[in-house]
Scaffold this active site. Structure first.
Site, PDB file in Angstrom:
ATOM      1  N   ALA A 168       3.318   5.895  -2.691  1.00  0.00           N
ATOM      2  CA  ALA A 168       4.545   6.638  -2.963  1.00  0.00           C
ATOM      3  C   ALA A 168       4.767   6.810  -4.460  1.00  0.00           C
ATOM      4  O   ALA A 168       5.140   7.893  -4.931  1.00  0.00           O
ATOM      5  CB  ALA A 168       5.747   5.922  -2.332  1.00  0.00           C
TER       6      ALA A 168
ATOM      7  N   GLN B 117       0.827  -1.211   0.000  1.00  0.00           N
ATOM      8  CA  GLN B 117       0.000   0.000   0.000  1.00  0.00           C
ATOM      9  C   GLN B 117       0.859   1.257   0.000  1.00  0.00           C
ATOM     10  O   GLN B 117       0.593   2.216  -0.742  1.00  0.00           O
ATOM     11  CB  GLN B 117      -0.926  -0.013   1.218  1.00  0.00           C
ATOM     12  CG  GLN B 117      -1.926   1.142   1.238  1.00  0.00           C
ATOM     13  CD  GLN B 117      -2.885   1.039   2.425  1.00  0.00           C
ATOM     14  OE1 GLN B 117      -2.783   0.143   3.255  1.00  0.00           O
ATOM     15  NE2 GLN B 117      -3.828   1.964   2.497  1.00  0.00           N
ATOM     16  N   GLU B 118       1.895   1.275   0.842  1.00  0.00           N
ATOM     17  CA  GLU B 118       2.790   2.438   0.905  1.00  0.00           C
ATOM     18  C   GLU B 118       3.517   2.633  -0.418  1.00  0.00           C
ATOM     19  O   GLU B 118       3.672   3.759  -0.896  1.00  0.00           O
ATOM     20  CB  GLU B 118       3.802   2.264   2.034  1.00  0.00           C
ATOM     21  CG  GLU B 118       3.206   2.374   3.418  1.00  0.00           C
ATOM     22  CD  GLU B 118       4.169   1.957   4.509  1.00  0.00           C
ATOM     23  OE1 GLU B 118       3.964   2.336   5.676  1.00  0.00           O
ATOM     24  OE2 GLU B 118       5.144   1.226   4.207  1.00  0.00           O
ATOM     25  N   ASN B 119       3.958   1.532  -1.009  1.00  0.00           N
ATOM     26  CA  ASN B 119       4.678   1.607  -2.278  1.00  0.00           C
ATOM     27  C   ASN B 119       3.787   2.202  -3.370  1.00  0.00           C
ATOM     28  O   ASN B 119       4.216   3.096  -4.111  1.00  0.00           O
ATOM     29  CB  ASN B 119       5.161   0.210  -2.683  1.00  0.00           C
ATOM     30  CG  ASN B 119       5.992   0.224  -3.949  1.00  0.00           C
ATOM     31  OD1 ASN B 119       5.459   0.340  -5.053  1.00  0.00           O
ATOM     32  ND2 ASN B 119       7.303   0.100  -3.805  1.00  0.00           N
TER      33      ASN B 119
END
Length: 242
Positions: free
Chosen positions: A111, A106-108
């Site tokens: 980002a 999710q963070e990737n």
């Protein structure tokens, strides 16, 4: 403490020339960054000292201690208070194909979305999370995508180990650069650090407030690092090894 690692630290003032040399090289290169926590993680593994081509200090504390005993260096860190924006602009301007690896799925994804908004012409050809079980499968993905720059944010020593693993397995020359928590930070906020924090050099304090694991490192491990680093280097100096 590792004198070889100490002597391998490069001043942040030379980052652009190192970056440009790596972009033009006909072989893959790995660039990474050290702070008081990651220093000892890298120092445990001689392969990481040898196989990472360029190390920079990503904090003022390590710079100040280093400068007491060795040639003066300045900070270079993969965040927007330092070299991240210039590096990403250079990748965008060059048209090089970049892969973004690290953080959670999710963070990737978040980002990458933010980076595409900030750098519309950034040619991101591959991205995935940093929890990798089959490194060879990722190498195949990178080769298929023709990645010429690989941004790796897994934390130390995992990002250095992964970077050095793929370094000699990519079919075409690539610039492999670690970025620590940059992807997680970017997924939280496009410019993670508050302007006043950047101005006062208090990035460590903001990270302490926001992240429990950073508080534990700063309060428990950093004092040990200062003590051990200073007296070990003083011993080297008294023995005239530096």
């Amino acid at each position: 403490m590792n004198l070889e690692l100490n002597k391998k630290l490069i001043s942040g003032t030379h980052f652009t020339s190192v970056q440009d040399a790596c972009f033009q090289s006909n072989h893959s290169s790995v660039i990474s960054f050290l702070n008081p926590f990651s220093y000892y993680e890298v120092a445990k593994d001689h392969t990481l000292i040898e196989q990472v081509d360029y190390y920079f200090s990503d904090g003022s504390l390590l710079c100040k201690l280093h400068n007491l005993f060795l040639d003066k260096i300045t900070r270079a860190s993969f965040d927007y208070s330092s070299i991240a924006a210039d590096f990403l602009h250079a990748v965008e301007a060059s048209g090089k194909r970049i892969a973004v690896i690290g953080a959670t799925e999710q963070e990737n994804a978040k980002a990458v979305e933010v980076l595409q908004q900030q750098y519309p012409k950034l040619n991101i050809v591959f991205n995935r999370n940093g929890y990798i079980e089959d490194k060879d499968a990722v190498v195949n993905d990178l080769n298929e995508a023709g990645a010429e720059v690989v941004l790796v944010g897994m934390g130390t020593p995992y990002q250095e180990a992964f970077s050095t693993y793929i370094k000699n397995r990519l079919l075409a020359p690539a610039v492999i650069i670690t970025c620590g928590g940059f992807l997680t930070q970017t997924s939280i906020k496009p410019d993670y650090y508050h302007p006043l924090v950047k101005k006062l050099g208090l990035r460590w304090l903001q990270r302490m407030v926001m992240h429990k694991h950073v508080r534990e490192r700063v309060l428990k491990q950093y004092p040990k690092f200062v003590f051990k680093y200073f007296f070990t280097m003083l011993g080297f100096k008294l023995k005239k090894q530096i």
